[in-house]
Write a protein that holds these residues in place. Structure first.
Motif, PDB file in Angstrom:
ATOM      1  N   GLY A 235     -12.360  14.814 -31.085  1.00 33.30           N
ATOM      2  CA  GLY A 235     -12.045  16.215 -31.336  1.00 33.30           C
ATOM      3  C   GLY A 235     -12.133  17.102 -30.101  1.00 33.30           C
ATOM      4  O   GLY A 235     -11.782  18.286 -30.159  1.00 33.30           O
ATOM      5  N   GLN A 236     -12.590  16.546 -28.969  1.00 30.61           N
ATOM      6  CA  GLN A 236     -12.738  17.349 -27.755  1.00 30.61           C
ATOM      7  C   GLN A 236     -11.444  17.362 -26.940  1.00 30.61           C
ATOM      8  O   GLN A 236     -10.797  16.323 -26.776  1.00 30.61           O
ATOM      9  N   GLN A 237     -11.089  18.526 -26.479  1.00 29.90           N
ATOM     10  CA  GLN A 237      -9.853  18.686 -25.699  1.00 29.90           C
ATOM     11  C   GLN A 237      -9.919  17.847 -24.425  1.00 29.90           C
ATOM     12  O   GLN A 237     -10.906  17.862 -23.703  1.00 29.90           O
ATOM     13  N   GLY A 238      -8.859  17.112 -24.147  1.00 28.47           N
ATOM     14  CA  GLY A 238      -8.791  16.274 -22.955  1.00 28.47           C
ATOM     15  C   GLY A 238      -9.084  14.815 -23.228  1.00 28.47           C
ATOM     16  O   GLY A 238      -8.777  13.949 -22.390  1.00 28.47           O
ATOM     17  N   ASP A 263      -6.522  11.930 -18.997  1.00 27.39           N
ATOM     18  CA  ASP A 263      -5.329  11.951 -18.146  1.00 27.39           C
ATOM     19  C   ASP A 263      -5.687  11.497 -16.736  1.00 27.39           C
ATOM     20  O   ASP A 263      -6.543  12.093 -16.068  1.00 27.39           O
ATOM     21  N   LYS A 266      -5.687  13.953 -13.661  1.00 24.29           N
ATOM     22  CA  LYS A 266      -6.647  15.051 -13.537  1.00 24.29           C
ATOM     23  C   LYS A 266      -7.603  14.786 -12.384  1.00 24.29           C
ATOM     24  O   LYS A 266      -7.838  13.639 -11.986  1.00 24.29           O
ATOM     25  N   GLU A 270     -12.220  17.936 -13.204  1.00 21.89           N
ATOM     26  CA  GLU A 270     -11.680  18.158 -14.544  1.00 21.89           C
ATOM     27  C   GLU A 270     -12.151  17.083 -15.530  1.00 21.89           C
ATOM     28  O   GLU A 270     -12.514  17.389 -16.667  1.00 21.89           O
ATOM     29  N   ILE A 274     -14.623  17.283 -18.981  1.00 20.26           N
ATOM     30  CA  ILE A 274     -14.326  16.674 -20.292  1.00 20.26           C
ATOM     31  C   ILE A 274     -15.513  15.844 -20.766  1.00 20.26           C
ATOM     32  O   ILE A 274     -15.936  15.937 -21.924  1.00 20.26           O
ATOM     33  N   LYS A 277     -18.338  18.004 -21.869  1.00 22.00           N
ATOM     34  CA  LYS A 277     -18.065  18.609 -23.171  1.00 22.00           C
ATOM     35  C   LYS A 277     -18.361  17.615 -24.294  1.00 22.00           C
ATOM     36  O   LYS A 277     -18.949  17.980 -25.316  1.00 22.00           O
ATOM     37  N   GLN A 281     -21.345  18.168 -27.126  1.00 17.85           N
ATOM     38  CA  GLN A 281     -20.984  18.236 -28.540  1.00 17.85           C
ATOM     39  C   GLN A 281     -21.747  17.196 -29.367  1.00 17.85           C
ATOM     40  O   GLN A 281     -22.163  17.469 -30.492  1.00 17.85           O
TER      41      GLN A 281
END
Length: 304
Positions: A235-238, A263, A266, A270, A274, A277, A281
């Motif tokens: 659910g985490q962006q990236g 990605d 990146k 970056e 990720i 994060k 979480q």
């Protein structure tokens, strides 16, 4: 901030465990004396065996208190990963006490049954019957009371103590049936009740032992918890996918190792963001997680 929250949680857990354990000790001391007096006064071997079981509860609860107290100690040079497994050691000791208690009670009952001469066995008095009813009510209440707080603080040793209360309640049911049968003209029912009590106690000791050993040998978490952690990561962006996810139980805490794909074009900064994060979480949604290792793999398709 995270460490402060964990310390507060651990302090609250210890306070709850100690409060519940003190209640258990007081209740079991009362039941031990009450059932022993009833067993002797009513000439009931089953009730005396039940009293011994309650006495073992006092000892086992003390083991739980000591184990939980030690397991909450902070990590040190000799134990850099903490002392959580001491809680498992306490549960194993509790299982051993339960097992020996059950075998002793069963052996005494079998001796009386195989000796024959049932007509010489004393018929238990009404006092023993009343004591068994009181024991059933009190121990069943203690089971639900202890289980409630064991779930609340996720304490394996306290949960083991809860099931010890349930085994005592079941043994009192056996005592009731045996004493009632003896009073109805079947004296052999009283020692037979002791054998039934033995079976319940040994079964409870096995379940407690197995749960403690599973936690000491790095058993993975339940599939449902693993699935929840996986969904949190995805659910985490990236995060493109989860390449690998490993969990292990460490006492009442959880360790997580996860490999994610991001990605490949990146920057290091970056992809680090990720991973951070994902780490944060998981910690936020799963308070029992003590340590998380997040590894980022470059997604080959995104690089082409």
């Amino acid at each position: 901030m995270r460490e402060t929250y964990v310390d507060q949680t651990q302090d609250l857990t210890e306070q709850i465990v100690m409060r519940v354990s003190k209640t258990s000790i007081l209740a079991n001391m009362f039941l031990t004396i009450f059932k022993m007096v009833a067993g002797i006064a009513s000439s009931s071997g089953a009730m005396i065996s039940d009293a011994v079981h309650s006495a073992s509860d006092v000892f086992s609860t003390l083991i739980v208190m000591i184990g939980v107290k030690i397991s909450r100690k902070e990590a040190d040079k000799e134990h850099p990963y903490g002392h959580e497994r001491m809680e498992c050691v306490a549960a194993i000791l509790l299982a051993a006490v339960l097992f020996l208690t059950g075998i002793g009670i069963g052996y005494t009952g079998i001796q009386k049954i195989t000796a024959g001469r049932y007509e010489q066995l004393a018929v238990p008095g009404r006092f023993a019957l009343i004591a068994s009813i009181v024991s059933i009510v009190v121990k069943e209440w203690m089971f639900w009371y202890t289980k409630l707080y064991a779930k609340k603080v996720n304490c394996g040793a306290l949960m083991a103590d809860a099931w010890h209360h349930r085994s005592d309640a079941l043994s009192s049911v056996g005592s009731f049936i045996g004493i009632l049968g003896a009073r109805l003209g079947m004296p052999v029912m009283d020692p037979a009740a002791g054998v039934v009590i033995c079976i319940f106690i040994v079964k409870a000791s096995y379940d407690i032992f197995k749960d403690a050993v599973d936690k000491m040998v790095d058993k993975s978490c339940d599939d449902s918890i693993v699935a929840q952690i996986r969904n949190t990561v995805l659910g985490q962006q990236g995060v493109i996918r989860v390449d690998d996810l490993i969990t292990r139980e460490f006492g009442n805490r959880i360790y997580v190792d996860v490999e994610i794909a991001a990605d490949g074009k990146k920057t290091l900064r970056e992809t680090h963001a990720i991973a951070e994060k994902v780490h944060n979480q998981i910690e936020e949604k799963f308070p029992n997680v003590k340590h998380i290792m997040v590894h980022v793999n470059p997604d080959e398709e995104s690089r082409s």
